[in-house]
Every structure is written in structure tokens, then in C-alpha cells.
Enzyme design. Structure first.
Site, PDB file in Angstrom:
ATOM      1  N   ARG A 106       0.806  -1.231   0.000  1.00 30.14           N
ATOM      2  CA  ARG A 106       0.000   0.000   0.000  1.00 30.14           C
ATOM      3  C   ARG A 106       0.834   1.274   0.000  1.00 30.14           C
ATOM      4  O   ARG A 106       0.384   2.330   0.419  1.00 30.14           O
ATOM      5  CB  ARG A 106      -0.970   0.041   1.173  1.00 30.14           C
ATOM      6  CG  ARG A 106      -1.951  -1.111   1.162  1.00 30.14           C
ATOM      7  CD  ARG A 106      -3.130  -0.843   2.065  1.00 30.14           C
ATOM      8  NE  ARG A 106      -3.963  -2.024   2.147  1.00 30.14           N
ATOM      9  CZ  ARG A 106      -3.763  -2.988   3.061  1.00 30.14           C
ATOM     10  NH1 ARG A 106      -2.808  -2.878   3.947  1.00 30.14           N
ATOM     11  NH2 ARG A 106      -4.546  -4.043   3.067  1.00 30.14           N
ATOM     12  N   LYS A 142       2.775  11.394 -10.825  1.00 30.40           N
ATOM     13  CA  LYS A 142       2.003  10.428 -11.618  1.00 30.40           C
ATOM     14  C   LYS A 142       2.855   9.183 -11.847  1.00 30.40           C
ATOM     15  O   LYS A 142       4.004   9.276 -12.268  1.00 30.40           O
ATOM     16  CB  LYS A 142       1.607  11.023 -12.973  1.00 30.40           C
ATOM     17  CG  LYS A 142       0.470  12.012 -12.885  1.00 30.40           C
ATOM     18  CD  LYS A 142      -0.063  12.366 -14.276  1.00 30.40           C
ATOM     19  CE  LYS A 142      -1.223  13.344 -14.167  1.00 30.40           C
ATOM     20  NZ  LYS A 142      -1.736  13.746 -15.496  1.00 30.40           N
ATOM     21  N   GLU A 202       9.069  17.943 -24.570  1.00 30.73           N
ATOM     22  CA  GLU A 202       8.264  18.297 -23.383  1.00 30.73           C
ATOM     23  C   GLU A 202       8.627  19.708 -22.890  1.00 30.73           C
ATOM     24  O   GLU A 202       7.773  20.430 -22.370  1.00 30.73           O
ATOM     25  CB  GLU A 202       8.450  17.271 -22.251  1.00 30.73           C
ATOM     26  CG  GLU A 202       8.000  15.846 -22.584  1.00 30.73           C
ATOM     27  CD  GLU A 202       6.514  15.557 -22.329  1.00 30.73           C
ATOM     28  OE1 GLU A 202       5.699  16.493 -22.252  1.00 30.73           O
ATOM     29  OE2 GLU A 202       6.179  14.349 -22.223  1.00 30.73           O
ATOM     30  N   LYS A 249       6.697  22.988 -14.312  1.00 26.05           N
ATOM     31  CA  LYS A 249       5.816  21.871 -13.993  1.00 26.05           C
ATOM     32  C   LYS A 249       5.462  21.866 -12.515  1.00 26.05           C
ATOM     33  O   LYS A 249       4.314  21.607 -12.138  1.00 26.05           O
ATOM     34  CB  LYS A 249       6.453  20.535 -14.402  1.00 26.05           C
ATOM     35  CG  LYS A 249       5.462  19.410 -14.191  1.00 26.05           C
ATOM     36  CD  LYS A 249       5.659  18.197 -15.040  1.00 26.05           C
ATOM     37  CE  LYS A 249       4.577  17.163 -14.668  1.00 26.05           C
ATOM     38  NZ  LYS A 249       4.895  15.823 -15.117  1.00 26.05           N
ATOM     39  N   GLU A 269      -5.380  17.515 -10.664  1.00 29.91           N
ATOM     40  CA  GLU A 269      -5.870  17.740 -12.026  1.00 29.91           C
ATOM     41  C   GLU A 269      -7.367  18.041 -12.064  1.00 29.91           C
ATOM     42  O   GLU A 269      -8.117  17.469 -12.853  1.00 29.91           O
ATOM     43  CB  GLU A 269      -5.510  16.546 -12.930  1.00 29.91           C
ATOM     44  CG  GLU A 269      -5.451  16.940 -14.402  1.00 29.91           C
ATOM     45  CD  GLU A 269      -4.745  15.925 -15.284  1.00 29.91           C
ATOM     46  OE1 GLU A 269      -3.668  15.446 -14.899  1.00 29.91           O
ATOM     47  OE2 GLU A 269      -5.281  15.623 -16.357  1.00 29.91           O
ATOM     48  N   ARG A 313      -3.913  21.732 -14.150  1.00 24.79           N
ATOM     49  CA  ARG A 313      -2.931  20.689 -14.462  1.00 24.79           C
ATOM     50  C   ARG A 313      -3.214  20.010 -15.800  1.00 24.79           C
ATOM     51  O   ARG A 313      -2.312  19.459 -16.432  1.00 24.79           O
ATOM     52  CB  ARG A 313      -2.863  19.648 -13.320  1.00 24.79           C
ATOM     53  CG  ARG A 313      -1.750  18.641 -13.537  1.00 24.79           C
ATOM     54  CD  ARG A 313      -1.424  17.791 -12.328  1.00 24.79           C
ATOM     55  NE  ARG A 313      -0.362  16.866 -12.714  1.00 24.79           N
ATOM     56  CZ  ARG A 313       0.272  16.047 -11.902  1.00 24.79           C
ATOM     57  NH1 ARG A 313      -0.041  16.025 -10.622  1.00 24.79           N
ATOM     58  NH2 ARG A 313       1.213  15.242 -12.345  1.00 24.79           N
ATOM     59  N   ASN A 336      -1.418  18.286 -20.558  1.00 20.27           N
ATOM     60  CA  ASN A 336      -1.805  17.287 -21.556  1.00 20.27           C
ATOM     61  C   ASN A 336      -1.802  17.845 -22.975  1.00 20.27           C
ATOM     62  O   ASN A 336      -2.150  17.137 -23.917  1.00 20.27           O
ATOM     63  CB  ASN A 336      -3.194  16.726 -21.239  1.00 20.27           C
ATOM     64  CG  ASN A 336      -3.198  15.993 -19.911  1.00 20.27           C
ATOM     65  OD1 ASN A 336      -2.234  15.337 -19.567  1.00 20.27           O
ATOM     66  ND2 ASN A 336      -4.280  16.131 -19.157  1.00 20.27           N
ATOM     67  N   HIS A 349      -0.984  15.717 -25.922  1.00 20.67           N
ATOM     68  CA  HIS A 349      -1.005  14.333 -25.447  1.00 20.67           C
ATOM     69  C   HIS A 349      -2.257  13.552 -25.838  1.00 20.67           C
ATOM     70  O   HIS A 349      -2.240  12.328 -25.787  1.00 20.67           O
ATOM     71  CB  HIS A 349      -0.822  14.280 -23.928  1.00 20.67           C
ATOM     72  CG  HIS A 349       0.603  14.513 -23.490  1.00 20.67           C
ATOM     73  ND1 HIS A 349       1.279  15.681 -23.754  1.00 20.67           N
ATOM     74  CD2 HIS A 349       1.489  13.712 -22.829  1.00 20.67           C
ATOM     75  CE1 HIS A 349       2.504  15.597 -23.255  1.00 20.67           C
ATOM     76  NE2 HIS A 349       2.662  14.408 -22.690  1.00 20.67           N
ATOM     77  N   HIS A 376      -0.936  10.405 -27.290  1.00 22.53           N
ATOM     78  CA  HIS A 376      -1.196   9.081 -26.696  1.00 22.53           C
ATOM     79  C   HIS A 376      -1.880   8.155 -27.703  1.00 22.53           C
ATOM     80  O   HIS A 376      -1.592   6.954 -27.741  1.00 22.53           O
ATOM     81  CB  HIS A 376      -2.065   9.218 -25.440  1.00 22.53           C
ATOM     82  CG  HIS A 376      -1.290   9.708 -24.236  1.00 22.53           C
ATOM     83  ND1 HIS A 376      -1.906  10.103 -23.072  1.00 22.53           N
ATOM     84  CD2 HIS A 376       0.042   9.852 -24.024  1.00 22.53           C
ATOM     85  CE1 HIS A 376      -0.979  10.476 -22.185  1.00 22.53           C
ATOM     86  NE2 HIS A 376       0.213  10.341 -22.747  1.00 22.53           N
ATOM     87  N   HIS A 417       7.532   8.449 -26.818  1.00 24.02           N
ATOM     88  CA  HIS A 417       6.612   9.425 -26.233  1.00 24.02           C
ATOM     89  C   HIS A 417       6.928  10.864 -26.664  1.00 24.02           C
ATOM     90  O   HIS A 417       6.032  11.605 -27.067  1.00 24.02           O
ATOM     91  CB  HIS A 417       6.652   9.301 -24.706  1.00 24.02           C
ATOM     92  CG  HIS A 417       5.737  10.255 -24.016  1.00 24.02           C
ATOM     93  ND1 HIS A 417       4.367  10.101 -24.014  1.00 24.02           N
ATOM     94  CD2 HIS A 417       5.991  11.394 -23.323  1.00 24.02           C
ATOM     95  CE1 HIS A 417       3.820  11.105 -23.345  1.00 24.02           C
ATOM     96  NE2 HIS A 417       4.778  11.899 -22.904  1.00 24.02           N
TER      97      HIS A 417
END
Ligand SMILES: NC(=O)c1ccc[n+]([C@@H]2O[C@H](COP(=O)([O-])OP(=O)(O)OC[C@H]3O[C@@H](n4cnc5c(N)ncnc54)[C@H](O)[C@@H]3O)[C@@H](O)[C@H]2O)c1
Ligand SMILES: [Zn+2]
Length: 371
Positions: free
Chosen positions: A111, A133, A175, A217, A227, A231, A235, A238, A242, A254
Site C-alpha cells: 500500500r 504520476k 516536453e 511543472k 488535475e 494541471r 496534456n 497528449h 497518446h 513518447h
């Protein structure tokens, strides 16, 4: 979701042991991909062991194709075999794939255990190491299984960039261009001015780029960690990016997918009258100058990309919302959750037009990394 301690400095890797020892953890599993383990694994292991902590190095095959539930399960099983307990620490040493994958192990193992990130690719340093993330890809979608998990420390040692392949350096620049595009025109202008130094790997220029992008960032993540709004801007590029990664079976890197995606989403924004005319062309010029692709392989069509985008996490209620910009350095959608809904046929027509006009740039196959 931001770390307690940040070390962006020469010889940061040598300080890893002291940093980990300062977290009062009982033992450490260092996770790296097969390339990075061979280059920096022993240095990381030696530093942690010299600080008096039991530590092991575990490697997995390099590449996005390893960012899966299967590799995650194998790494967690290995950590258990090595006796990692609740008071243990996972240290991720590598590019964005390693940070996401090892981060997901740390987020879920018992956990959640302590996590320290040592990004070694430029993309990892400017982007993936910040914001908490973690996750893995599935056939159904990029980063489909994941968790938010705060790293305790992030260490960036610019010396490791000396061994980074040229194509990977460019993927990191993609990026960094995104950070400029979404909120800081000056960052983009600076990248253009310092292009020679960046591509020539001058350490001072790379260090400044990492510092600038990390600050950008971190500011966005600090303002909106979960988000709920701003935030989402990260993206930009993306949604299409993606979809391209998934369509190419994750062979399109990527950073390359994001470069293509930013130009595509700027064109979509222009067609929807959200983005200033000429923005897509301006981004394409900057990215091409950095040696990045701006159109996908010729076999990819607008129709292939847009239905795929429907299963992206950013799609709500089956309608595609994009993180768009008004113009370079100025985000759009501040009143609508920082995303903008664009009718699918508008998006599809604009991509079909954009990519038809890029025929010359579309001859390279994804197997050859596009650039
Ligand atoms: N979590 C986030 O916020 C976030 C943000 C951006 C990207 N990402 C993820 O990051 C991934 C892409 O990261 P990436 O481009 O770093 O890919 P990567 O981790 O696969 O690294 C690219 C290549 O460079 C090699 N490499 C890394 N450091 C090196 C070094 N110092 N010397 C020599 N070779 C080195 C790796 O072995 C690999 O072959 C994607 O999966 C993307 O989804 C995550
Ligand atoms: Zn990205």
C-alpha cells in the site's frame, strides 16, 4: 505530490546514499532498465551501500514495451523476495518509463513505500520526475493503470546526460517546448536562442533547461495537484500523442508522439477558432529545428487517431476535450476547466488537411523511431 527534497546539481548521483539514508528507511531496491543499470546501476548501488543501507539492483528490459502490468508484477515479486518491507524504499534510476513503472511499484507495494527518483533521460528530468504520476500502459490505453504517489526526493545529475542518445535528448526537448507553449513564450524563445548549446549538450544550458522546465511543472502541480483544472494543460499534445503511441504499438517514442501531437492539437485549435492562426506552423518550425517529427508515419490517418482518442482518460462522456492554447505561451479554456470541447468532424478535417500537407515528413516508419 512534490518531493521534500530536490537536488539538481553536479555529482547528485554520489549523494544518493546520503539522501536515502536521511529518509530513515530499512532497505532499498534500486530499479533501472537494462541500459541504465549497466551504466549507472553500480554507482547508485555503491552510493546507497556506502551510506550503510542494504540495497539491491533490479533491472528490466529497456523500452516503453516494458511499461506493463506484467513488468510491474515481476518487479513487486522481486522486491518481496529481496525482503523489502513497509519501511523500505524504491529508488527509480532511469528515463520516464522507469520512473512511471518503479513509481507504480512503490505506490502499490504494501500500500505504498518510500520512493526516490533519479531521472537520467532529459524527458525524465524536465517532466516525468515531477508531479507524482505513476503507472503502466495497457492495450486499451496509455497510462491506463496508475496511481499518484509522492516521491520523497528527486536527484538530477546532469553528468548522466553525456551518454543519452541524440534522439532521446530531442524527446526531452519536446516536453520542454510544451512547457513554453502552454504558459511561457519566453521559455520557447530561450530554447530557440540556445538551440545550438542544447543540441551540443553544453551542461550549463541543459541544467538551465531542466531548472526552468521543472519550475514550470512544479508550479502547475502545486496549484492543482489532482488535475481538477489547470494541471490538464500539461496534456497539451497528449490526446493525439497518446493515440499515436497506442496505434503504433508503443513503438513511436513518447517525446516524438508529443511533438506530432502539439502541432496536431494547435491545428485543431485553429480550426475550432480557439487558437491564433499560424500557431501550428510556428510550433512545427521550432520542433523541426530541434530535429523532432511533426507528422506521423504515412500509414496513420486522422480517422485512425480520433476514435482512439475517445478512450483517452481526458475524454469525458464520449466527447473529446483537448487541452489547447490561445497562442504560444497563453493557455485556452480557463473558464471551462482548462480543456475545450471540439466537434470530432472539425478535428478530423483539420488533421486530414495538416497531414496531407506534410507528405514529405511522413516517409519514416515508427520502427526506425521516426527521427
Ligand atoms: N509521470 C509523468 O508525469 C510523465 C511525464 C512525461 C512522460 N512520462 C512517461 O515517460 C515515458 C518516456 O520517458 P523517456 O523518453 O525517458 O523513455 P525511457 O525511459 O524509455 O528512456 C529512453 C531511452 O533512453 C535510455 N536512457 C535513459 N537515460 C539514459 C542515459 N543517461 N544514458 C543512456 N541512455 C539512457 C533508456 O534506457 C531508454 O532506452 C513515457 O512512458 C511517458 O508516458 C511520464
Ligand atoms: Zn508527456
Amino acid at each position: 505530490l512534490l518531493p521534500d527534497s530536490v537536488h539538481i546539481e553536479a555529482q547528485a548521483l554520489d549523494r544518493l546514499g546520503d539522501v536515502v539514508a536521511g529518509l530513515a528507511v530499512a532497505r532499498c531496491v534500486i530499479i533501472a532498465d537494462s541500459n541504465v543499470a549497466g551504466m549507472y546501476g553500480q554507482a547508485a548501488l555503491g552510493s546507497v551501500q556506502a551510506a550503510g543501507l542494504p540495497a539491491d539492483l533490479v533491472a528490466f528490459p529497456a523500452g516503453e514495451a516494458s511499461k506493463t502490468r506484467e513488468t510491474w508484477a515481476a518487479l513487486a515479486d522481486r522486491a518481496a523476495e529481496l525482503g523489502l518491507g513497509r519501511d523500505g524504499c524504491v529508488v527509480a534510476v532511469g528515463g520516464g518509463v522507469t520512473l512511471d513503472l518503479a513509481g507504480f511499484v512503490a505506490a502499490t507495494y504494501m500500500r505504498g513505500v518510500a520512493l526516490v527518483l533519479v531521472p537520467t533521460s532529459l524527458l525524465g528530468m524536465v517532466d516525468a520526475a515531477w508531479g507524482g504520476k505513476t503507472g503502466v500502459d495497457t492495450v486499451a490505453g496509455k497510462n491506463l493503470a496508475g496511481a499518484l504517489h509522492r516521491p520523497r526526493a528527486v536527484l538530477v545529475d546532469p553528468a548522466v546526460l553525456a551518454t543519452l542518445p541524440d534522439a532521446e535528448l530531442r524527446h526531452g526537448l519536446a516536453e520542454a517546448v510544451k512547457h513554453g507553449a502552454i504558459r511561457d513564450r519566453e521559455q520557447l524563445a530561450w530554447i530557440e536562442r540556445r538551440r545550438g548549446a542544447l543540441l551540443g549538450r553544453e551542461e550549463a544550458a541543459l541544467l538551465e533547461l531542466v531548472t526552468r522546465s521543472a519550475a514550470c511543472k512544479r508550479a502547475i502541480v502545486a496549484a492543482d495537484p489532482y488535475e481538477r483544472g489547470e494541471r490538464a494543460l500539461l496534456n497539451f499534445g497528449h490526446t493525439v500523442g497518446h493515440a499515436l503511441e497506442r496505434l503504433t504499438g508503443y513503438r513511436l517514442p513518447h517525446g516524438a508522439a508529443v511533438a506530432i501531437g502539439m502541432v496536431a492539437e494547435a491545428a485543431i485549435g485553429e480550426a475550432a477558432a480557439v487558437t491564433e492562426a499560424g500557431t501550428a506552423a510556428e510550433l512545427a518550425r521550432v520542433l523541426t529545428g530541434l530535429g523532432l517529427p511533426v507528422a506521423p508515419p504515412a500509414w496513420v490517418t486522422a480517422v485512425d487517431v480520433l476514435p482512439g482518442a475517445g478512450s483517452d482518460k481526458k475524454a469525458r462522456g464520449g466527447r473529446i476535450r483537448y487541452a489547447l492554447i490561445e497562442r504560444i505561451g497563453v493557455p485556452a479554456g480557463s473558464g471551462t476547466g482548462w480543456t475545450v470541447e471540439v466537434p470530432e468532424e472539425v478535428a478530423r478535417h483539420s488533421l486530414a488537411r495538416l497531414w496531407a500537407g506534410a507528405a514529405g515528413a511522413r516517409q519514416v516508419s515508427p520502427e526506425r523511431n521516426v527521427i
